[in-house]
Design a protein around this motif. Structure first.
Motif, PDB file in Angstrom:
ATOM      1  N   LEU A   1      11.509  25.556  37.093  1.00 59.02           N
ATOM      2  CA  LEU A   1      11.709  27.333  36.967  1.00 59.02           C
ATOM      3  C   LEU A   1      11.448  27.407  35.262  1.00 59.02           C
ATOM      4  CD1 LEU A   1      11.856  29.780  38.267  1.00 59.02           C
ATOM      5  CD2 LEU A   1      14.770  29.549  38.436  1.00 59.02           C
ATOM      6  N   ARG A   2      12.119  26.860  34.131  1.00 59.67           N
ATOM      7  CA  ARG A   2      11.985  27.094  33.014  1.00 59.67           C
ATOM      8  C   ARG A   2      11.014  27.306  32.713  1.00 59.67           C
ATOM      9  NH1 ARG A   2      16.374  24.289  29.244  1.00 59.67           N
ATOM     10  NH2 ARG A   2      17.334  24.817  30.865  1.00 59.67           N
ATOM     11  N   ARG A   3      10.622  25.652  32.891  1.00 58.36           N
ATOM     12  CA  ARG A   3       9.117  25.397  32.170  1.00 58.36           C
ATOM     13  C   ARG A   3       7.538  27.041  32.898  1.00 58.36           C
ATOM     14  NH1 ARG A   3       8.628  20.150  33.255  1.00 58.36           N
ATOM     15  NH2 ARG A   3       9.592  20.053  31.285  1.00 58.36           N
ATOM     16  N   SER A   4       8.330  27.044  34.066  1.00 56.47           N
ATOM     17  CA  SER A   4       7.091  27.735  35.298  1.00 56.47           C
ATOM     18  C   SER A   4       7.012  28.922  34.412  1.00 56.47           C
ATOM     19  CB  SER A   4       7.106  27.461  36.556  1.00 56.47           C
ATOM     20  OG  SER A   4       7.667  26.484  36.591  1.00 56.47           O
ATOM     21  N   THR A   5       8.276  28.894  33.989  1.00 59.41           N
ATOM     22  CA  THR A   5       8.016  30.714  33.541  1.00 59.41           C
ATOM     23  C   THR A   5       7.210  31.411  32.111  1.00 59.41           C
ATOM     24  OG1 THR A   5      10.423  31.092  35.109  1.00 59.41           O
ATOM     25  CG2 THR A   5      10.260  32.837  33.443  1.00 59.41           C
ATOM     26  N   ILE A   6       7.609  30.621  31.650  1.00 60.81           N
ATOM     27  CA  ILE A   6       7.171  29.766  30.122  1.00 60.81           C
ATOM     28  C   ILE A   6       5.637  30.101  30.170  1.00 60.81           C
ATOM     29  CG2 ILE A   6       7.108  28.290  28.097  1.00 60.81           C
ATOM     30  CD1 ILE A   6       9.648  27.982  28.222  1.00 60.81           C
ATOM     31  N   LEU A   7       4.745  29.546  31.268  1.00 58.51           N
ATOM     32  CA  LEU A   7       3.665  29.460  30.794  1.00 58.51           C
ATOM     33  C   LEU A   7       3.179  30.465  31.504  1.00 58.51           C
ATOM     34  CD1 LEU A   7       3.270  24.959  32.059  1.00 58.51           C
ATOM     35  CD2 LEU A   7       3.012  26.688  30.197  1.00 58.51           C
ATOM     36  N   THR A   8       3.572  30.734  32.487  1.00 57.00           N
ATOM     37  CA  THR A   8       2.966  31.693  33.680  1.00 57.00           C
ATOM     38  C   THR A   8       3.473  32.816  32.633  1.00 57.00           C
ATOM     39  OG1 THR A   8       5.361  32.360  35.100  1.00 57.00           O
ATOM     40  CG2 THR A   8       3.397  31.598  35.759  1.00 57.00           C
ATOM     41  N   THR A   9       4.208  33.362  31.481  1.00 61.97           N
ATOM     42  CA  THR A   9       4.438  34.247  30.828  1.00 61.97           C
ATOM     43  C   THR A   9       3.188  33.956  29.478  1.00 61.97           C
ATOM     44  OG1 THR A   9       6.825  35.098  30.759  1.00 61.97           O
ATOM     45  CG2 THR A   9       6.067  35.313  29.185  1.00 61.97           C
ATOM     46  N   LEU A  10       2.806  33.023  29.237  1.00 62.51           N
ATOM     47  CA  LEU A  10       2.025  32.485  27.789  1.00 62.51           C
ATOM     48  C   LEU A  10       0.487  32.721  28.654  1.00 62.51           C
ATOM     49  CD1 LEU A  10       3.562  29.524  26.253  1.00 62.51           C
ATOM     50  CD2 LEU A  10       3.798  32.053  25.149  1.00 62.51           C
ATOM     51  N   GLY A  11       0.120  32.632  29.778  1.00 65.41           N
ATOM     52  CA  GLY A  11      -1.025  32.609  30.829  1.00 65.41           C
ATOM     53  C   GLY A  11      -1.146  33.596  30.285  1.00 65.41           C
ATOM     54  N   GLY A  12      -0.259  35.054  30.805  1.00 65.61           N
ATOM     55  CA  GLY A  12      -0.259  35.927  31.356  1.00 65.61           C
ATOM     56  C   GLY A  12      -0.283  37.020  29.667  1.00 65.61           C
ATOM     57  N   ILE A  13      -0.030  37.108  29.086  1.00 65.57           N
ATOM     58  CA  ILE A  13      -0.070  37.292  28.015  1.00 65.57           C
ATOM     59  C   ILE A  13      -1.729  37.172  27.013  1.00 65.57           C
ATOM     60  CG2 ILE A  13       0.330  37.215  25.128  1.00 65.57           C
ATOM     61  CD1 ILE A  13       3.786  36.391  26.280  1.00 65.57           C
ATOM     62  N   ALA A  14      -1.747  36.399  27.063  1.00 66.05           N
ATOM     63  CA  ALA A  14      -3.004  35.444  26.351  1.00 66.05           C
ATOM     64  C   ALA A  14      -4.112  36.209  27.911  1.00 66.05           C
ATOM     65  CB  ALA A  14      -3.114  34.162  27.243  1.00 66.05           C
ATOM     66  N   ALA A  15      -4.098  36.252  29.254  1.00 68.20           N
ATOM     67  CA  ALA A  15      -5.273  37.095  29.644  1.00 68.20           C
ATOM     68  C   ALA A  15      -5.135  38.447  29.230  1.00 68.20           C
ATOM     69  CB  ALA A  15      -4.793  36.857  31.369  1.00 68.20           C
ATOM     70  N   ALA A  16      -3.778  38.939  28.951  1.00 64.95           N
ATOM     71  CA  ALA A  16      -3.794  40.417  28.926  1.00 64.95           C
ATOM     72  C   ALA A  16      -4.735  40.689  26.983  1.00 64.95           C
ATOM     73  CB  ALA A  16      -2.237  41.197  27.944  1.00 64.95           C
ATOM     74  N   PHE A  17      -4.507  39.831  25.897  1.00 64.93           N
ATOM     75  CA  PHE A  17      -4.800  39.470  24.793  1.00 64.93           C
ATOM     76  C   PHE A  17      -6.042  39.690  25.169  1.00 64.93           C
ATOM     77  CE2 PHE A  17      -6.295  37.503  21.109  1.00 64.93           C
ATOM     78  CZ  PHE A  17      -6.101  38.878  20.526  1.00 64.93           C
ATOM     79  N   GLY A  18      -6.631  39.103  25.523  1.00 63.17           N
ATOM     80  CA  GLY A  18      -7.988  38.707  25.825  1.00 63.17           C
ATOM     81  C   GLY A  18      -9.022  40.048  26.420  1.00 63.17           C
ATOM     82  N   ALA A  19      -8.339  40.450  27.592  1.00 63.62           N
ATOM     83  CA  ALA A  19      -8.124  41.857  27.565  1.00 63.62           C
ATOM     84  C   ALA A  19      -8.775  43.365  26.715  1.00 63.62           C
ATOM     85  CB  ALA A  19      -7.823  42.790  29.465  1.00 63.62           C
TER      86      ALA A  19
END
Length: 122
Positions: free
Chosen positions: A12-30
């Protein structure tokens, strides 16, 4: 080495970290095409380095905003589950430390701010 079980705290910790980083990266790109250059230039920070990123992500801004919204929402649900488990775990349990949950919450806020900036500065 044992595999992490799907419902374990480590998974759960790993999944949360990966989805948070993915969301930040996609928002940064947008936000890279319009919002970040305006905001950073108003602070006196050079934005020439964003030109290459904006050229690549600009045509895909709607897709990146949708991906960021989905990833950040999933991450918020995971963080809520992690917090619920931490409350049940007690002081001697093997749960995510408070600093991990705080850093993930800060990451969610950063992602949400970048997502909002990308939406409003189009």
């Amino acid at each position: 080495m044992a595999q992490d079980q799907p419902g374990s705290d480590k998974a759960l910790r790993r999944s949360t970290i990966l989805t948070t980083l993915g969301g930040i990266a996609a928002a940064f790109g947008a936000a890279a095409c319009c919002a970040l250059p305006i905001l950073l230039a108003s602070l006196g920070i050079g934005t020439a380095w964003l030109g290459g990123i904006a050229g690549f992500t600009g045509p895909h801004q709607a897709l990146l905003m949708a991906a960021s919204t989905i990833l950040l929402a999933i991450s918020a649900v995971f963080l809520w589950r992690m917090q619920s488990r931490a409350q049940q775990c007690g002081p001697d349990g093997n749960c995510a430390p408070p600093w991990v949950r705080i850093m993930l919450l800060i990451g969610l806020f950063i992602g949400a701010l970048l997502l909002a900036a990308g939406h409003f500065y189009v």
